[in-house]
Design an enzyme around this catalytic site. Structure first.
Site, PDB file in Angstrom:
ATOM      1  N   ILE A 137       0.921  -1.265  -0.397  1.00 38.63           N
ATOM      2  CA  ILE A 137      -0.362  -0.260   0.237  1.00 38.63           C
ATOM      3  C   ILE A 137       0.551   1.165   0.399  1.00 38.63           C
ATOM      4  O   ILE A 137       1.830   1.162   0.776  1.00 38.63           O
ATOM      5  CB  ILE A 137      -0.732  -0.104   1.248  1.00 38.63           C
ATOM      6  CG1 ILE A 137      -0.179   0.592   2.371  1.00 38.63           C
ATOM      7  CG2 ILE A 137      -2.027  -1.539   1.142  1.00 38.63           C
ATOM      8  CD1 ILE A 137      -1.777  -0.403   3.613  1.00 38.63           C
ATOM      9  N   ASP A 138       0.641   2.605  -0.413  1.00 40.55           N
ATOM     10  CA  ASP A 138       1.316   3.121  -0.562  1.00 40.55           C
ATOM     11  C   ASP A 138       1.988   3.758   0.310  1.00 40.55           C
ATOM     12  O   ASP A 138       1.190   4.038   1.423  1.00 40.55           O
ATOM     13  CB  ASP A 138       0.547   4.526  -1.365  1.00 40.55           C
ATOM     14  CG  ASP A 138       0.019   4.576  -2.362  1.00 40.55           C
ATOM     15  OD1 ASP A 138       0.839   3.480  -3.644  1.00 40.55           O
ATOM     16  OD2 ASP A 138      -1.087   4.626  -3.589  1.00 40.55           O
ATOM     17  N   LYS A 139       2.575   4.334  -0.007  1.00 41.70           N
ATOM     18  CA  LYS A 139       3.419   5.559   1.808  1.00 41.70           C
ATOM     19  C   LYS A 139       2.298   5.528   2.218  1.00 41.70           C
ATOM     20  O   LYS A 139       2.622   6.070   3.978  1.00 41.70           O
ATOM     21  CB  LYS A 139       4.664   6.389   1.070  1.00 41.70           C
ATOM     22  CG  LYS A 139       5.104   7.338   2.593  1.00 41.70           C
ATOM     23  CD  LYS A 139       6.339   8.540   2.320  1.00 41.70           C
ATOM     24  CE  LYS A 139       6.538   9.070   3.157  1.00 41.70           C
ATOM     25  NZ  LYS A 139       7.112  10.308   2.464  1.00 41.70           N
ATOM     26  N   ARG A 238      -6.950   5.444  -5.525  1.00 43.95           N
ATOM     27  CA  ARG A 238      -6.316   7.230  -6.212  1.00 43.95           C
ATOM     28  C   ARG A 238      -7.036   7.877  -7.623  1.00 43.95           C
ATOM     29  O   ARG A 238      -7.272   8.674  -7.820  1.00 43.95           O
ATOM     30  CB  ARG A 238      -5.882   7.362  -6.177  1.00 43.95           C
ATOM     31  CG  ARG A 238      -4.689   6.862  -4.288  1.00 43.95           C
ATOM     32  CD  ARG A 238      -3.648   7.389  -4.080  1.00 43.95           C
ATOM     33  NE  ARG A 238      -2.821   8.785  -4.891  1.00 43.95           N
ATOM     34  CZ  ARG A 238      -1.756   8.387  -4.290  1.00 43.95           C
ATOM     35  NH1 ARG A 238      -0.484   7.517  -3.898  1.00 43.95           N
ATOM     36  NH2 ARG A 238      -1.168   9.747  -4.363  1.00 43.95           N
TER      37      ARG A 238
END
Length: 304
Positions: A137-139, A238
């Site tokens: 998962i993204d930062k 997103r």
């Protein structure tokens, strides 16, 4: 060093070599290709050319991909939020702001560094940089991740992801008021030609991407939704929510120019479920929305 051979088709003629290769192979950045050209690792029809060479139909391009640099990834003791752990798998709740795995220029402070200090037995399928990492998962996205502690578990979890049997539900706050209570976004995602660091809905060099969503709560200018991933493409939620006109609040990359100041997108991977690699039993975990994200939602509710 691996060798890749690529032929230029009629439709691709007259494009710059660096642009052509970075578009054909989305994992290669244009800067990376330009460096390979300088290093003499790319030949067209058996000859070295410049990065601005205009490819022609029938050109045979040979690319020698250098082996990745070996980076020294060190274990770093961290206070990890472990939701489940046994001999095969581990489920951890990653905080917003933490990178999942090391990369050149960022080799410390990642989840992998912490995992290496927490347990010595992580699967080696993804190599030294991503031990045990099955998905990411993204930062600036918080939430649950499954980690494989051996190769058997890793292969099982990856196969479940491919078969689309893993449950992955996210809570997100988006700009705008979504009128439909539920929906499905089925739109392929690939690298953005105009910005190599971003993804976009496109038909060129793209992969199928499917996101299902349900509206949880509507406010004056925002909507809280639960998104369920059927596929797992980079930045999928997103990109998809921006595509249908409801970008994530706080998103610096895909959000509107004037979005909320949250130091990242309001997105939390709250539910994760899968079949245990050894027992076959379905197990599911739920992590509550982080306090700062909940406070933002509460403020919307109070202001309405």
């Amino acid at each position: 060093m691996n060798q890749v051979n690529i032929a230029v088709s009629e439709e691709q003629t007259s494009e710059r070599l660096d642009k052509f290769l970075s578009t054909t192979e989305p994992e290669w950045s244009r800067t990376q290709v330009q460096q390979w050209v300088k290093d003499g690792l790319i030949e067209v029809n058996g000859k070295q050319v410049k990065a601005n060479y205009k490819v022609q139909a029938g050109d045979q391009i040979k690319v020698e991909i250098p082996d990745p640099e070996a980076l020294d990834v060190e274990a770093e003791p961290m206070d990890l939020d472990i939701y489940y752990e046994d001999a095969d798998v581990l489920v951890v709740n990653k905080p917003r702001g933490m990178v999942v795995h090391p990369a050149p220029g960022h080799v410390s402070g990642t989840l992998v560094n912490g995992l290496m200090a927490h347990c010595k037995d992580l699967s080696g399928i993804n190599g030294v940089m991503r031990p045990g990492i099955v998905h990411r998962i993204d930062k600036d996205t918080s939430g649950l991740l499954m980690v494989a502690k051996n190769d058997m578990a890793h292969e099982s979890l990856v196969n479940q992801l491919v078969a689309k049997t893993v449950t992955r539900k996210y809570t997100a706050v988006v700009h705008g008021i979504i009128q439909h209570d539920t929906g499905t976004i089925d739109a392929p995602i690939g690298r953005d030609k105009k910005d190599r660091q971003s993804m976009t809905v496109t038909k060129e060099n793209a992969k199928q991407a499917v996101t299902h969503f349900d509206v949880i709560e509507r406010f004056k200018d925002f909507t809280v939704v639960e998104c369920r991933l059927e596929t797992g493409r980079t930045h999928q939620i997103r990109v998809h929510m921006k595509y249908i006109g409801y970008p994530l609040a706080g998103d610096p990359k895909y959000g509107p120019r004037k979005t909320v100041d949250f130091n990242g997108q309001l997105l939390h991977a709250g539910v994760l479920g899968f079949d245990h690699p050894r027992t076959g039993e379905y197990i599911e975990f739920t992590a509550p929305i982080p306090a700062d994200m909940q406070a933002f939602i509460d403020s919307l509710r109070n202001n309405d």
